[in-house]
Design an enzyme around this catalytic site. Structure first.
Site, short mmCIF file in Angstrom:
data_model
loop_
_atom_site.label_atom_id
_atom_site.label_comp_id
_atom_site.label_asym_id
_atom_site.label_seq_id
_atom_site.Cartn_x
_atom_site.Cartn_y
_atom_site.Cartn_z
N LYS A 1 64.96 76.70 50.68
CA LYS A 1 64.03 76.08 49.72
C LYS A 1 64.53 76.28 48.29
O LYS A 1 64.92 77.38 47.91
CB LYS A 1 62.63 76.68 49.88
N CYS B 1 56.81 84.20 45.73
CA CYS B 1 57.10 83.23 46.78
C CYS B 1 56.12 83.27 47.95
O CYS B 1 55.82 82.24 48.55
CB CYS B 1 58.53 83.41 47.27
N ASP C 1 61.75 84.79 52.41
CA ASP C 1 62.81 85.25 51.49
C ASP C 1 63.25 86.71 51.69
O ASP C 1 63.51 87.43 50.72
CB ASP C 1 62.37 85.05 50.05
#
Length: 281
Positions: free
Chosen positions: A183, A216, A24
């Site tokens: 995702k 995450c 990310d």
């Protein structure tokens, strides 16, 4: 075999069966004016790790390792975003709303893109995933044998799991050894076919970098542990908006003899590769 002087004890891996997971590193979380800063966070701690992540990517590419980038992102109609998730954070600005960088955490928006310094290189494989691939079959045995090579090779067009509803445009084969996973959740394995992709390539070990450490990155590393992967978090290639959360997460992941995995800074990883190269010279 490469051995890293890691915590809680040395971490060993074969680069041919190891992938780098970059979690990310997208504009919405790291740049001023993005979703992260709109939630009231200071994004500077995240921005500070960008050069380290870039060095880590350079190392992985030089070693011809598989690289996986993830983006937390949702379909434009938000059908893969539960209402409970959308209500989190700043209620005045939710996922899907228009922000300075386009719609927040929506695929294709400028803010949802990986930072240019860390983006996949031209000629690397881009593969888009999300809730529309849940329930895909595993790759065939013949396909898995063909692409699980010791040195990464171009992904054959018939070697990737597909669902009948998946359009061909959702997977673009450009070449080389990088995947981009879109995702819809915090974990990289949730509602994606990442596990099948890694298994098809013979990946057994994962190196983790990205943001944020406690959300995450940690979620993905715990998911990996549940699926049998041996994982190391590159501690200075990860960051949180809150330094205390970053440190606490590193401690939790490596506690009790490495209950989830290992940790080490980039310098020790680089030293391990250098030592191995010297021994094989």
């Amino acid at each position: 075999m490469i051995t890293v002087d890691a915590v809680p004890y040395p971490y060993q891996f074969d680069r041919r069966h190891t992938a780098l997971m970059v979690i990310d590193m997208q504009r919405d979380f790291i740049e001023a004016g993005g979703f992260g800063s709109m939630l009231g966070n200071d994004v500077r701690p995240l921005a500070r790790i960008v050069p380290t992540v870039a060095q880590l990517l350079t190392l992985a590419r030089a070693q011809r390792m598989w690289v996986v980038h993830t983006r937390e992102s949702h379909l434009p109609d938000l059908s893969d975003c539960p209402p409970a998730k959308r209500r989190r954070g700043n209620p005045a600005l939710a996922i899907g709303d228009a922000g300075p960088m386009g719609r927040i955490l929506v695929r294709g928006a400028p803010g949802n893109q990986i930072l240019p310094l860390l983006a996949p290189l031209d000629g690397e494989l881009v593969s888009r995933h999300g809730s529309d691939v849940v329930g895909c079959a595993q790759p065939s045995e013949r396909s898995a044998r063909r692409i699980a090579q010791p040195i990464p090779s171009v992904l054959a067009s018939d070697a990737t799991p597909r669902c009948a509803s998946m359009a061909s445009a959702d997977r673009q084969m450009i070449g080389d050894a990088t995947l981009v996973i879109d995702k819809p959740g915090k974990g990289a394995f949730h509602a994606t076919d990442l596990h099948a992709q890694l298994q098809a390539r013979g990946i057994t070990h994962l190196l983790f970098a990205g943001v944020t450490t406690e959300v995450c990155v940690q979620t993905s590393m715990r998911e990996a542990n549940d699926r049998g992967y041996e994982s190391l978090i590159v501690e200075d290639a990860c960051a949180s908006y809150f330094r205390a959360f970053h440190l606490a997460t590193l401690a939790m992941l490596t506690a009790q003899g490495g209950i989830v995995g290992w940790k080490a800074p980039l310098a020790l990883l680089q030293a391990a590769f250098k030592k191995t190269a010297g021994e094989s010279a």
